[in-house]
Design an enzyme around this catalytic site. Sequence first.
Site, mmCIF file in Angstrom:
data_model
loop_
_atom_site.group_PDB
_atom_site.id
_atom_site.type_symbol
_atom_site.label_atom_id
_atom_site.label_comp_id
_atom_site.label_asym_id
_atom_site.label_seq_id
_atom_site.Cartn_x
_atom_site.Cartn_y
_atom_site.Cartn_z
ATOM 1 N N HIS A 297 76.111 37.511 54.038
ATOM 2 C CA HIS A 297 75.154 36.670 53.506
ATOM 3 C C HIS A 297 75.603 35.206 53.017
ATOM 4 O O HIS A 297 76.665 35.087 52.134
ATOM 5 C CB HIS A 297 74.565 37.588 51.979
ATOM 6 C CG HIS A 297 73.648 38.734 52.373
ATOM 7 N ND1 HIS A 297 73.042 39.419 51.489
ATOM 8 C CD2 HIS A 297 73.677 39.328 53.793
ATOM 9 C CE1 HIS A 297 72.266 40.469 52.088
ATOM 10 N NE2 HIS A 297 72.601 40.337 53.343
ATOM 11 N N TYR B 280 67.953 38.291 42.283
ATOM 12 C CA TYR B 280 68.170 38.540 40.881
ATOM 13 C C TYR B 280 66.759 38.128 40.185
ATOM 14 O O TYR B 280 66.326 36.818 40.119
ATOM 15 C CB TYR B 280 69.284 37.812 40.648
ATOM 16 C CG TYR B 280 70.784 38.374 41.139
ATOM 17 C CD1 TYR B 280 71.191 38.129 42.532
ATOM 18 C CD2 TYR B 280 71.467 39.032 40.352
ATOM 19 C CE1 TYR B 280 72.211 38.576 42.839
ATOM 20 C CE2 TYR B 280 72.755 39.708 40.640
ATOM 21 C CZ TYR B 280 73.011 39.546 42.194
ATOM 22 O OH TYR B 280 74.162 39.953 42.545
ATOM 23 N N PRO C 73 77.374 44.783 36.151
ATOM 24 C CA PRO C 73 77.215 44.487 37.774
ATOM 25 C C PRO C 73 76.609 43.442 38.248
ATOM 26 O O PRO C 73 76.472 42.836 39.181
ATOM 27 C CB PRO C 73 77.080 45.846 38.143
ATOM 28 C CG PRO C 73 76.261 46.485 37.202
ATOM 29 C CD PRO C 73 77.032 46.072 35.917
ATOM 30 N N LYS D 70 81.054 41.826 40.656
ATOM 31 C CA LYS D 70 82.694 41.486 40.294
ATOM 32 C C LYS D 70 83.523 42.756 40.185
ATOM 33 O O LYS D 70 84.725 42.613 40.597
ATOM 34 C CB LYS D 70 82.795 40.549 39.271
ATOM 35 C CG LYS D 70 82.010 39.115 39.356
ATOM 36 C CD LYS D 70 82.924 38.532 40.605
ATOM 37 C CE LYS D 70 82.099 37.405 41.284
ATOM 38 N NZ LYS D 70 82.234 37.193 42.404
ATOM 39 N N TYR E 108 80.309 33.135 42.685
ATOM 40 C CA TYR E 108 79.753 34.515 43.293
ATOM 41 C C TYR E 108 80.709 34.839 44.290
ATOM 42 O O TYR E 108 80.808 36.065 44.683
ATOM 43 C CB TYR E 108 78.181 34.132 43.685
ATOM 44 C CG TYR E 108 77.410 35.420 43.983
ATOM 45 C CD1 TYR E 108 77.436 35.714 45.311
ATOM 46 C CD2 TYR E 108 76.917 36.053 42.867
ATOM 47 C CE1 TYR E 108 76.769 36.899 45.533
ATOM 48 C CE2 TYR E 108 76.153 37.122 43.097
ATOM 49 C CZ TYR E 108 76.007 37.697 44.513
ATOM 50 O OH TYR E 108 75.383 38.803 44.688
HETATM 51 P P1 FAS Z 1 87.014 53.970 40.214
HETATM 52 O O1 FAS Z 1 86.759 54.111 39.093
HETATM 53 O O2 FAS Z 1 86.385 53.440 41.505
HETATM 54 O O3 FAS Z 1 88.515 54.838 40.972
HETATM 55 C C1 FAS Z 1 89.273 55.606 39.930
HETATM 56 C C2 FAS Z 1 89.486 56.964 40.538
HETATM 57 O O4 FAS Z 1 90.550 57.517 39.673
HETATM 58 C C3 FAS Z 1 88.416 58.004 40.693
HETATM 59 O O5 FAS Z 1 88.456 58.204 41.879
HETATM 60 C C4 FAS Z 1 88.487 59.062 39.570
HETATM 61 O O6 FAS Z 1 88.209 60.131 39.901
HETATM 62 C C5 FAS Z 1 90.036 59.080 39.440
HETATM 63 N N1 FAS Z 1 90.600 59.430 38.025
HETATM 64 C C6 FAS Z 1 90.250 59.168 36.985
HETATM 65 N N2 FAS Z 1 90.733 59.823 35.815
HETATM 66 C C7 FAS Z 1 91.813 60.270 36.561
HETATM 67 C C8 FAS Z 1 92.986 61.213 36.213
HETATM 68 N N3 FAS Z 1 93.241 61.399 35.145
HETATM 69 N N4 FAS Z 1 93.872 61.720 37.221
HETATM 70 C C9 FAS Z 1 93.666 61.294 38.565
HETATM 71 N N5 FAS Z 1 92.597 60.620 38.951
HETATM 72 C C10 FAS Z 1 91.628 60.185 38.239
HETATM 73 N N6 FAS Z 1 80.928 47.107 40.882
HETATM 74 C C11 FAS Z 1 80.359 46.048 41.325
HETATM 75 O O7 FAS Z 1 81.016 45.036 41.912
HETATM 76 N N7 FAS Z 1 78.846 46.162 41.797
HETATM 77 C C12 FAS Z 1 78.340 47.274 41.366
HETATM 78 O O8 FAS Z 1 76.825 47.140 41.745
HETATM 79 C C13 FAS Z 1 78.802 48.224 40.708
HETATM 80 N N8 FAS Z 1 78.123 49.260 40.226
HETATM 81 C C14 FAS Z 1 78.579 50.218 39.260
HETATM 82 C C15 FAS Z 1 78.059 51.363 39.139
HETATM 83 C C16 FAS Z 1 78.619 52.611 38.394
HETATM 84 C C17 FAS Z 1 77.925 53.731 37.854
HETATM 85 C C18 FAS Z 1 80.212 52.317 37.935
HETATM 86 C C19 FAS Z 1 80.851 53.571 37.204
HETATM 87 C C20 FAS Z 1 80.586 51.036 38.522
HETATM 88 C C21 FAS Z 1 80.062 50.117 39.110
HETATM 89 N N9 FAS Z 1 80.607 49.205 39.733
HETATM 90 C C22 FAS Z 1 80.088 48.220 40.180
HETATM 91 C C23 FAS Z 1 82.228 49.111 39.460
HETATM 92 C C24 FAS Z 1 82.897 49.626 40.517
HETATM 93 O O9 FAS Z 1 82.543 49.562 41.736
HETATM 94 C C25 FAS Z 1 84.436 49.587 40.084
HETATM 95 O O10 FAS Z 1 84.555 48.078 39.955
HETATM 96 C C26 FAS Z 1 85.246 50.071 41.226
HETATM 97 O O11 FAS Z 1 84.802 51.517 41.494
HETATM 98 C C27 FAS Z 1 86.628 50.183 40.596
HETATM 99 O O12 FAS Z 1 87.432 50.524 41.625
HETATM 100 P P2 FAS Z 1 88.909 51.227 40.755
HETATM 101 O O13 FAS Z 1 89.425 50.594 40.003
HETATM 102 O O14 FAS Z 1 89.515 51.962 42.073
HETATM 103 O O15 FAS Z 1 88.032 52.658 39.954
HETATM 104 C C1 PHB Z 2 74.751 46.462 44.753
HETATM 105 O O1 PHB Z 2 74.227 46.335 45.818
HETATM 106 O O2 PHB Z 2 74.811 47.741 44.486
HETATM 107 C C2 PHB Z 2 74.658 45.268 43.900
HETATM 108 C C3 PHB Z 2 74.518 44.142 44.530
HETATM 109 C C4 PHB Z 2 74.974 42.908 43.680
HETATM 110 C C5 PHB Z 2 75.273 43.190 42.271
HETATM 111 C C6 PHB Z 2 75.225 44.634 41.563
HETATM 112 C C7 PHB Z 2 75.073 45.423 42.655
HETATM 113 O O3 PHB Z 2 75.443 42.179 41.520
#
Ligand code: FAS
Ligand code: PHB
Length: 390
Positions: A72, A201, A293, A297, A385
């Site tokens: 994009h 957005y 989000p 980032k 971005y």
């Molecule tokens: P993660 O949280 O992805 O991974 C951590 C891992 O550690 C998990 O698999 C967990 O099970 C494991 N873990 C936890 N505790 C543990 C323990 N005690 N022992 C062993 N393992 C354990 N980012 C965006 O850029 N755009 C978005 O739209 C977006 N939407 C999101 C929506 C939600 C609901 C959430 C929660 C996050 C969102 N994020 C978004 C952010 C998300 O993408 C994170 O930045 C990304 O998952 C970060 O990756 P990790 O640091 O690997 O953490």
């Molecule tokens: C998504 O596609 O999940 C998404 C994209 C852009 C954002 C947040 C979430 O800023």
Amino acid sequence: MRTQVVIIGSGPSGLLLGQLLHGIGVETVILERASRDHVLGRVRAGVLEQGTVELLEEAGVAARLHAEGLPHSGISLAFDGRLHRIDLAALTDGRHVTVYGQTEVTHDLMDKRDAAGLTTVYEAANVTPHDFDSGAPFATYDKDGVSHRIDCDFIAGCDGYHGVSRKSVPASALKIFERQYPFGWLGVLAEVPPADHELVYANHERGFALCSMRSTHRSRYYVQCPEGDRVEAWSDDRFWDELRRRLPEQTAASVVTGSSFEKSIAPLRSFVAEPMRFGRLFLVGDAAHIVPPTGAKGLNLAASDVRYLFAGLRDFYAEKSHAGIDAYSQKALARVWKAVRFSWWMTTMLHRFPDTGEFGQRIQEAELDYLVHSRAASTALAENYVGLPY
Ligand code: FAS
Ligand code: PHB
């Protein structure tokens, strides 16, 4: 058992770090408390910065991303009943983002790790890092009723916001910065074509909305919802109606509705834990920071942390140099705080706060109007971005 680096968490940061270290012959074991399917079942991020794509290429897991991901070169801001496109590529010498779900990134990394025969212990209970302030750290965990110990050189806490790693650090050694937003995001996934070819957005008096996608036939939509709202209160019909009310008419008319196969509410917060290194324990990704989000980032910040830590560990193992690991926290935090600021700025500009009111709405609209008509302001948005330089 012994390995060189124990990685706690099999999310994108743990898997990516493991893959990059494998590429230079450094042994790792990943300890993950959930099952593989549970990790893959999480629906999260959707937008990858160019730097993140390049890191996935370096890890040898970008083939499907390039085949199925959607490059994009722009996004649109919707306000005042109209769409205003920000030409990301024109404003950043051709840089762009790629739409490719975090679930797919995780899948590709897991498959690559399995193909290399590397060890990931899923459903590892009571994972605990020990003696990370010494030169001989180790981790323990329970599996099928048996307790295990793994001695190592380093522990990477890639276990997310609710993980054990940050909680294993004495509170006195941590400085926490946090801001909770008074609303959440209700997100749905539906097998319907997206309303626009790029992300939209939307700032609206009723609240924020985002039109995103996972492919040309799978859409990801979000609407801002009140803090404490419940998914059960949102039927598909109610969601589609609210989404379309917050979009310009032409965009709303392009929304193809359908039954959602994923619907969830995520709270929004800004959170940073400083520092990100404690002796032989490093905090990586969501274990150290959370962003709303709005700026897309979260996942990309996790990738940049991995890049800095990987470089430090590579120098340690190749040249016995401590410079990279000693600089990790300060380098990672410098980029983290810029992304925290950008995500906060996008969130405050686009969302309806309890105290926004009519004056606040006009201020937001004036900022958006200035933003889309000023090359300098649009460039500032665009370069953040697509991702600031590492
Ligand atoms: P993660 O949280 O992805 O991974 C951590 C891992 O550690 C998990 O698999 C967990 O099970 C494991 N873990 C936890 N505790 C543990 C323990 N005690 N022992 C062993 N393992 C354990 N980012 C965006 O850029 N755009 C978005 O739209 C977006 N939407 C999101 C929506 C939600 C609901 C959430 C929660 C996050 C969102 N994020 C978004 C952010 C998300 O993408 C994170 O930045 C990304 O998952 C970060 O990756 P990790 O640091 O690997 O953490
Ligand atoms: C998504 O596609 O999940 C998404 C994209 C852009 C954002 C947040 C979430 O800023």
